[in-house]
Design a protein around this motif. Structure first.
Motif, PDB file in Angstrom:
ATOM      1  N   ASN A  17       0.835  -1.207   0.000  1.00 25.24           N
ATOM      2  CA  ASN A  17       0.000   0.000   0.000  1.00 25.24           C
ATOM      3  C   ASN A  17       0.870   1.257   0.000  1.00 25.24           C
ATOM      4  N   SER A  18       1.874   1.243  -0.853  1.00 27.81           N
ATOM      5  CA  SER A  18       2.847   2.332  -0.885  1.00 27.81           C
ATOM      6  C   SER A  18       3.055   2.804  -2.319  1.00 27.81           C
ATOM      7  N   GLN A  19       3.296   4.097  -2.468  1.00 27.27           N
ATOM      8  CA  GLN A  19       3.627   4.649  -3.776  1.00 27.27           C
ATOM      9  C   GLN A  19       5.082   4.364  -4.144  1.00 27.27           C
ATOM     10  N   ILE A  20       5.877   4.054  -3.121  1.00 26.83           N
ATOM     11  CA  ILE A  20       7.300   3.803  -3.323  1.00 26.83           C
ATOM     12  C   ILE A  20       7.524   2.291  -3.353  1.00 26.83           C
ATOM     13  N   PRO A  21       8.292   1.765  -4.298  1.00 18.23           N
ATOM     14  CA  PRO A  21       8.610   0.327  -4.283  1.00 18.23           C
ATOM     15  C   PRO A  21       9.184  -0.095  -2.940  1.00 18.23           C
ATOM     16  N   LYS A  22       8.828  -1.292  -2.519  1.00 18.88           N
ATOM     17  CA  LYS A  22       9.166  -1.737  -1.168  1.00 18.88           C
ATOM     18  C   LYS A  22      10.667  -1.721  -0.885  1.00 18.88           C
ATOM     19  N   GLN A  23      11.482  -1.915  -1.929  1.00 22.70           N
ATOM     20  CA  GLN A  23      12.925  -1.955  -1.695  1.00 22.70           C
ATOM     21  C   GLN A  23      13.492  -0.611  -1.243  1.00 22.70           C
ATOM     22  N   PHE A  24      12.694   0.456  -1.388  1.00 25.76           N
ATOM     23  CA  PHE A  24      13.156   1.785  -0.979  1.00 25.76           C
ATOM     24  C   PHE A  24      12.501   2.263   0.315  1.00 25.76           C
ATOM     25  N   LEU A  25      11.597   1.479   0.886  1.00 23.16           N
ATOM     26  CA  LEU A  25      10.943   1.878   2.134  1.00 23.16           C
ATOM     27  C   LEU A  25      11.956   1.894   3.269  1.00 23.16           C
ATOM     28  N   PRO A  26      11.811   2.827   4.211  1.00 21.46           N
ATOM     29  CA  PRO A  26      12.825   2.957   5.269  1.00 21.46           C
ATOM     30  C   PRO A  26      12.658   1.943   6.401  1.00 21.46           C
ATOM     31  N   ILE A  27      13.794   1.438   6.879  1.00 19.63           N
ATOM     32  CA  ILE A  27      13.876   0.655   8.110  1.00 19.63           C
ATOM     33  C   ILE A  27      15.036   1.208   8.924  1.00 19.63           C
ATOM     34  N   LYS A  28      14.718   1.701  10.111  1.00 16.45           N
ATOM     35  CA  LYS A  28      15.754   2.259  10.986  1.00 16.45           C
ATOM     36  C   LYS A  28      16.563   3.351  10.291  1.00 16.45           C
ATOM     37  N   GLY A  29      15.883   4.172   9.519  1.00 17.87           N
ATOM     38  CA  GLY A  29      16.544   5.311   8.896  1.00 17.87           C
ATOM     39  C   GLY A  29      17.301   5.009   7.621  1.00 17.87           C
ATOM     40  N   LYS A  30      17.268   3.762   7.175  1.00 19.59           N
ATOM     41  CA  LYS A  30      17.943   3.392   5.928  1.00 19.59           C
ATOM     42  C   LYS A  30      16.953   2.664   5.029  1.00 19.59           C
ATOM     43  N   PRO A  31      17.093   2.800   3.706  1.00 22.90           N
ATOM     44  CA  PRO A  31      16.198   2.064   2.803  1.00 22.90           C
ATOM     45  C   PRO A  31      16.383   0.562   2.954  1.00 22.90           C
ATOM     46  N   LEU A  32      15.301  -0.178   2.810  1.00 23.78           N
ATOM     47  CA  LEU A  32      15.333  -1.632   2.957  1.00 23.78           C
ATOM     48  C   LEU A  32      16.453  -2.254   2.130  1.00 23.78           C
ATOM     49  N   LEU A  33      16.644  -1.737   0.935  1.00 25.01           N
ATOM     50  CA  LEU A  33      17.654  -2.269   0.021  1.00 25.01           C
ATOM     51  C   LEU A  33      19.062  -2.178   0.594  1.00 25.01           C
ATOM     52  N   TYR A  34      19.299  -1.207   1.440  1.00 25.61           N
ATOM     53  CA  TYR A  34      20.626  -0.998   2.018  1.00 25.61           C
ATOM     54  C   TYR A  34      21.166  -2.251   2.690  1.00 25.61           C
ATOM     55  N   TYR A  35      20.301  -2.957   3.404  1.00 24.96           N
ATOM     56  CA  TYR A  35      20.763  -4.030   4.281  1.00 24.96           C
ATOM     57  C   TYR A  35      21.327  -5.223   3.501  1.00 24.96           C
ATOM     58  N   ALA A  36      20.684  -5.599   2.408  1.00 25.75           N
ATOM     59  CA  ALA A  36      21.223  -6.695   1.591  1.00 25.75           C
ATOM     60  C   ALA A  36      22.554  -6.289   0.960  1.00 25.75           C
TER      61      ALA A  36
END
Length: 220
Positions: A17-36
């Motif tokens: 339910n987001s306008q932004i692709p999930k890989q760019f959604l923030p987790i702990k101040g960083k985009p989800l993609l960052y962690y991988a």
């Protein structure tokens, strides 16, 4: 041996339910993609990442790379109409003997231990596919109903699916088929067997808001 991680991040935010692709959604101040990305780069000093993104989000991906990582270790390319074609686009940038990891960008909780386990197995067997046991009861849908399936004979497949380049690069020259849901199915269609390795329970794919909340708790 040279190491490449083709990280596929071409999904949308539809189920989030987001306008932004999930890989760019923030987790702990960083985009989800960052962690991988961070996990792969931390696994080996000679790891190089090929990040596959939707064309309209290439600039956003570049901002993440420039903001958090050494840009010389990451190459960004555009995805295709299916996962197969996106991976194919990433593989087109590899022209040397290597071990190649293919990973879902929204599996953000994998560990460096898993990356190294896949690398070691790929060196020994040529392929390494992470898998975990199936814990739930499973039923197969039939034309006239359904029937139970012995879950002890089933496993759940994860990424990074890892291969020697001499296997993966020629395998992805075959014609696309709808049954190609991952790299293992492509390699099998090419005529080779794949080797399973132990996966990780936390290495789940972020697809729903609940997944995102769980990932945030685990990272925290």
């Amino acid at each position: 041996m040279k190491k490449y991680a083709v990280i596929v991040a071409g999904g949308s935010g539809q189920r989030m339910n987001s306008q932004i692709p999930k890989q760019f959604l923030p987790i702990k101040g960083k985009p989800l993609l960052y962690y991988a990305l961070d996990t792969f780069l931390a696994s080996y000093e000679d790891m190089h990442i090929i990040l596959v993104l939707p064309e309209e989000f290439l600039d956003m991906g570049k901002e993440i790379i420039d903001g958090f990582f050494d840009p010389s270790r990451v190459t960004i390319t555009v995805g295709g109409r299916t996962r197969f074609h996106s991976v194919q686009n990433g593989l087109a940038l590899i022209d040397e003997e290597s071990v190649i990891f293919v990973h879902d960008g929204v599996r953000c909780l994998l560990s460096t231990t898993l990356v190294r386990r896949c690398f070691d197995a790929a060196l020994e067997f040529g392929t390494a596919i992470p898998a975990i046991p199936c814990k739930d009861s499973v039923r197969m849908l039939l034309e006239d109903g359904n029937e139970a399936v012995d879950r002890s004979s089933l496993v759940l497949i994860q990424t990074p699916q890892t291969f020697h380049s001499k296997i993966l690069l020629p395998a992805f020259q075959i014609d696309y088929k709808e049954k190609f849901t991952d790299e293992a199915t492509v390699v099998e269609a090419f005529g080779l067997k794949v080797h399973l390795v132990e996966g990780e329970e936390n290495n789940f794919k972020i697809t729903t808001p609940l997944d995102l909340l769980l990932a945030e708790q685990l990272i925290g």
